[in-house]
Scaffold this motif. Structure first.
Motif, PDB file in Angstrom:
ATOM      1  N   VAL A  33      -4.315  22.434  -2.549  1.00 48.74           N
ATOM      2  CA  VAL A  33      -2.889  21.598  -3.204  1.00 48.74           C
ATOM      3  C   VAL A  33      -2.089  22.014  -3.824  1.00 48.74           C
ATOM      4  CG1 VAL A  33      -2.243  19.846  -4.865  1.00 48.74           C
ATOM      5  CG2 VAL A  33      -4.415  19.077  -2.855  1.00 48.74           C
ATOM      6  N   TYR A  37       1.295  23.186  -3.412  1.00 52.74           N
ATOM      7  CA  TYR A  37       2.781  23.784  -4.066  1.00 52.74           C
ATOM      8  C   TYR A  37       3.172  25.313  -4.588  1.00 52.74           C
ATOM      9  CZ  TYR A  37       4.042  24.210  -9.270  1.00 52.74           C
ATOM     10  OH  TYR A  37       4.574  24.782 -10.330  1.00 52.74           O
ATOM     11  N   TRP A  40       5.772  25.835  -1.567  1.00 50.91           N
ATOM     12  CA  TRP A  40       7.272  24.370  -2.068  1.00 50.91           C
ATOM     13  C   TRP A  40       7.773  25.509  -3.383  1.00 50.91           C
ATOM     14  CZ3 TRP A  40       6.424  18.721  -3.910  1.00 50.91           C
ATOM     15  CH2 TRP A  40       7.579  18.429  -3.904  1.00 50.91           C
ATOM     16  N   HIS A  41       6.908  25.623  -4.404  1.00 49.39           N
ATOM     17  CA  HIS A  41       7.557  26.440  -5.341  1.00 49.39           C
ATOM     18  C   HIS A  41       8.240  27.742  -4.641  1.00 49.39           C
ATOM     19  CE1 HIS A  41       8.672  28.222  -9.180  1.00 49.39           C
ATOM     20  NE2 HIS A  41       7.988  28.811  -8.792  1.00 49.39           N
ATOM     21  N   PRO A  63      -0.132  26.025 -12.936  1.00 48.78           N
ATOM     22  CA  PRO A  63      -0.985  25.553 -12.234  1.00 48.78           C
ATOM     23  C   PRO A  63      -2.327  25.763 -11.919  1.00 48.78           C
ATOM     24  CG  PRO A  63       1.981  25.284 -11.214  1.00 48.78           C
ATOM     25  CD  PRO A  63       1.424  26.155 -12.503  1.00 48.78           C
ATOM     26  N   LEU A  92      -2.647  19.832 -13.185  1.00 48.62           N
ATOM     27  CA  LEU A  92      -1.711  20.313 -11.746  1.00 48.62           C
ATOM     28  C   LEU A  92      -1.061  19.106 -10.989  1.00 48.62           C
ATOM     29  CD1 LEU A  92      -1.686  21.712  -8.972  1.00 48.62           C
ATOM     30  CD2 LEU A  92      -3.678  20.608  -8.378  1.00 48.62           C
ATOM     31  N   THR A  96       2.572  19.206  -9.905  1.00 48.79           N
ATOM     32  CA  THR A  96       3.358  19.348  -8.932  1.00 48.79           C
ATOM     33  C   THR A  96       4.797  18.192  -9.364  1.00 48.79           C
ATOM     34  OG1 THR A  96       1.606  19.634  -7.919  1.00 48.79           O
ATOM     35  CG2 THR A  96       2.553  18.011  -7.320  1.00 48.79           C
ATOM     36  N   ALA A 100       8.778  18.406  -8.695  1.00 55.68           N
ATOM     37  CA  ALA A 100       8.646  17.347  -6.474  1.00 55.68           C
ATOM     38  C   ALA A 100      10.070  16.912  -8.094  1.00 55.68           C
ATOM     39  CB  ALA A 100       8.486  16.583  -6.489  1.00 55.68           C
TER      40      ALA A 100
END
Length: 107
Positions: A33, A37, A40-41, A63, A92, A96, A100
């Motif tokens: 995860v 993350y 994605w970040h 995170p 976390l 997230t 998002a």
């Protein structure tokens, strides 16, 4: 860049210490995860037009604090490991969801 370095160092430290406080299944889910993350970040636009010190700290550091709370709950010596781990999962999940919302709704 710092987030990727923190991720690699944390996973390496977990593998090196072979912590038995966290189950292997939970550790793999947490590492996956946080890896998703981090990717994605750092790699998927849109990015903040004017990076703010506090938002970058929140998206980049919180995170990993949550990851440490999940993987190494015994470092919080005044807390029960189950409480520390639960707070880590809450942190976390919250970060997230906030990421998002930012990535999907802020253009």
């Amino acid at each position: 860049m710092i987030a990727a370095l923190l991720y690699i160092m944390t996973v390496g430290f977990y593998l090196f210490t072979n912590s038995k406080e966290t189950s292997l299944k939970e550790a793999i889910i947490c590492i996956s995860v946080v890896g998703i993350y981090c990717l994605w970040h750092l790699a998927i636009p849109p990015f903040a037009a004017t990076p703010n010190f506090y938002t970058e700290r929140a998206f980049g550091i919180v995170p990993f604090v949550s990851m440490w709370a999940i993987l190494f709950p015994h470092f919080a010596i005044n807390q029960i490991p189950t409480v520390t781990r639960t707070l880590g999962w809450i942190g976390l999940f919250t970060m997230t969801v906030i990421l998002a919302i930012f990535k999907l709704l802020v253009w």
